[in-house]
Design an enzyme around this catalytic site. Structure first.
Site, PDB file in Angstrom:
ATOM      1  N   THR A 325      43.446  49.079  39.737  1.00  0.00           N
ATOM      2  CA  THR A 325      44.078  47.958  39.223  1.00  0.00           C
ATOM      3  C   THR A 325      45.400  48.289  38.795  1.00  0.00           C
ATOM      4  OG1 THR A 325      42.825  48.545  37.192  1.00  0.00           O
ATOM      5  CG2 THR A 325      41.669  47.096  38.727  1.00  0.00           C
ATOM      6  N   CYS A 326      45.922  46.845  38.394  1.00  0.00           N
ATOM      7  CA  CYS A 326      47.288  46.936  37.536  1.00  0.00           C
ATOM      8  C   CYS A 326      47.238  47.263  36.323  1.00  0.00           C
ATOM      9  CB  CYS A 326      48.104  45.634  38.003  1.00  0.00           C
ATOM     10  SG  CYS A 326      49.085  45.637  39.527  1.00  0.00           S
ATOM     11  N   ASP A 327      46.545  48.192  35.742  1.00  0.00           N
ATOM     12  CA  ASP A 327      46.138  48.307  34.204  1.00  0.00           C
ATOM     13  C   ASP A 327      46.189  49.890  34.019  1.00  0.00           C
ATOM     14  OD1 ASP A 327      45.362  48.123  31.766  1.00  0.00           O
ATOM     15  OD2 ASP A 327      43.628  47.027  31.965  1.00  0.00           O
TER      16      ASP A 327
END
Ligand SMILES: Cc1ncc(COP(=O)(O)O)c(C=O)c1O
Length: 376
Positions: A325-327
């Site tokens: 994910t973009c985290d």
């Protein structure tokens, strides 16, 4: 083993969670062997898949549920429960073990005589008003020292205040049938159990002196899984518990437990694929197609440390393994010894059957892992 994991991954794709029911059965039988007096109520929060509920029901396990939804999951998964023995099944085989229950849930429990836990006067009043036919189990606050997941800050009444709460229940015309506690999850500190047993035994003795009808002691969960690198000998641990149970509790007292992690953690393996590779901060970062928002959510919610294994051999170096994910929170491990791997290569994780798929999400649009069952 590596070969069969690879061929399952090829057939089903990744991320892939493989649950081996033979291991669940072995763990259940080991529990019963070394704690012969202790009835099992599997805490389905650890892994609520209906296939697992069915496997454990076939072994005569009961179930610990925390919510109306979990209650219904058990009722749906266990065929006999829908028949005319429904009320008996609920009373004998399900414990609603969340000390706080919404009013709506209590109302839905009225058709059954459900055993449920409580640890405060407001909950008691709520139960009396909305589900007066419930069977009550009072939950004590006990030490959770050293356990991987701590529960005592949120649950349980101090043993010194417990009799007053019991008196209140009896004064309201309700029967307190049991005493419970939880020593914290993945508890390897046996002293937590010993202290809790003694607190429960003392309360039991005082309650019986008042001719209260306590007939059950629920020793909770916490039984440690034998994770890689954890030095757990369940037989030795359980033999000591068993001895203390016999010393403290009269034979006519029913002893039950709510193991979750112990029964399912070692039953599952996760296969993931490397979808990206970068060199950052002096080490290789492998981006995989599962992460802390998915099956590896136990890293956050369960404080669990997972290790990755490669199907390839070769000189290893310290690497990081992070989710898709973009985290940046989605970092599974910053230190794994792995050989030089390429995008498309697979990795696997052992002992990931508890608190894994149970708390997985679809965050950022990444699908949850596919689940396959073996030996069920
Ligand atoms: C009330 C209750 N019972 C049982 C369990 C299962 O515990 P474990 O997985 O440590 O056996 C939990 C887990 O937190 C719980 O909250």
């Amino acid at each position: 083993m590596a070969k069969s994991l690879m061929s399952l991954a090829k057939r089903h794709g990744t991320p892939l969670l493989i649950i081996d029911h033979k291991v669940i059965r072995q763990k259940y039988l080991q529990f019963r062997k070394y704690l012969p007096r202790v009835g099992v109520y599997y805490a389905i929060k650890a892994n609520p898949l209906p296939e697992i509920i069915k496997t454990l029901h076939a072994l005569k396990s009961g179930f610990d549920v925390a919510s109306q939804e979990e209650f219904e999951m058990v009722m749906k998964a266990v065929p006999g429960s829908a028949l005319k023995k429904k009320n008996d099944f609920v009373y004998n085989d399900i414990i609603l073990a969340n000390t706080i229950k919404p009013v709506e849930t209590l109302k839905k429990m009225i058709p059954y005589r459900t055993l449920m836990t409580f640890d405060n006067i407001e909950e008691l009043k709520k139960i009396k008003k909305y589900c007066p036919n419930a069977g009550l189990i009072i939950r004590l606050r006990v030490p959770n020292i050293g356990s991987m997941v701590e529960l005592s800050s949120k649950f349980g009444i101090e043993p010194s205040d417990a009799m007053q709460l019991m008196d209140a229940a009896v004064g309201m015309g309700m029967d307190v049938e049991g005493i419970s506690f939880h020593v914290g999850s993945q508890c390897v500190n046996i002293e937590n159990y010993m202290t809790a047993f003694n607190a429960a035994a003392e309360l039991l003795k005082a309650a019986r002196a008042k001719v209260y009808n306590v007939r059950l002691v629920n020793i909770g969960g916490g039984f440690p899984a034998d994770y890689e690198g954890a030095d757990v000998s369940f037989p030795n641990f359980a033999k000591k518990l068993s001895k203390e149970i016999d010393r403290l509790f009269p034979q006519e007292i029913e002893i039950v437990a709510e193991p979750g992690r112990y029964l399912v953690a070692e039953a599952a393996k996760l296969v993931v694929k490397i979808i990206g590779k970068a060199y950052r901060d002096g080490k290789t970062y492998y981006y995989i197609n599962d992460g802390v928002y998915n099956t590896l959510s136990g890293v956050i919610f369960d404080h669990c440390v997972y290790h990755f294994h490669s199907f390839k051999k070769g000189k290893t170096s310290v690497s990081a393994v992070v989710g898709p994910t973009c985290d940046a929170l989605d970092s599974v491990s910053i230190s794994e010894n792995l050989p030089d791997l390429q995008i498309g290569d697979l990795l696997y994780v052992n002992d990931i059957g508890a608190y894994s798929n149970a708390s997985a999400t679809n965050f950022n649009g990444f699908s949850k892992a596919k689940i396959v069952h073996a030996n069920n």
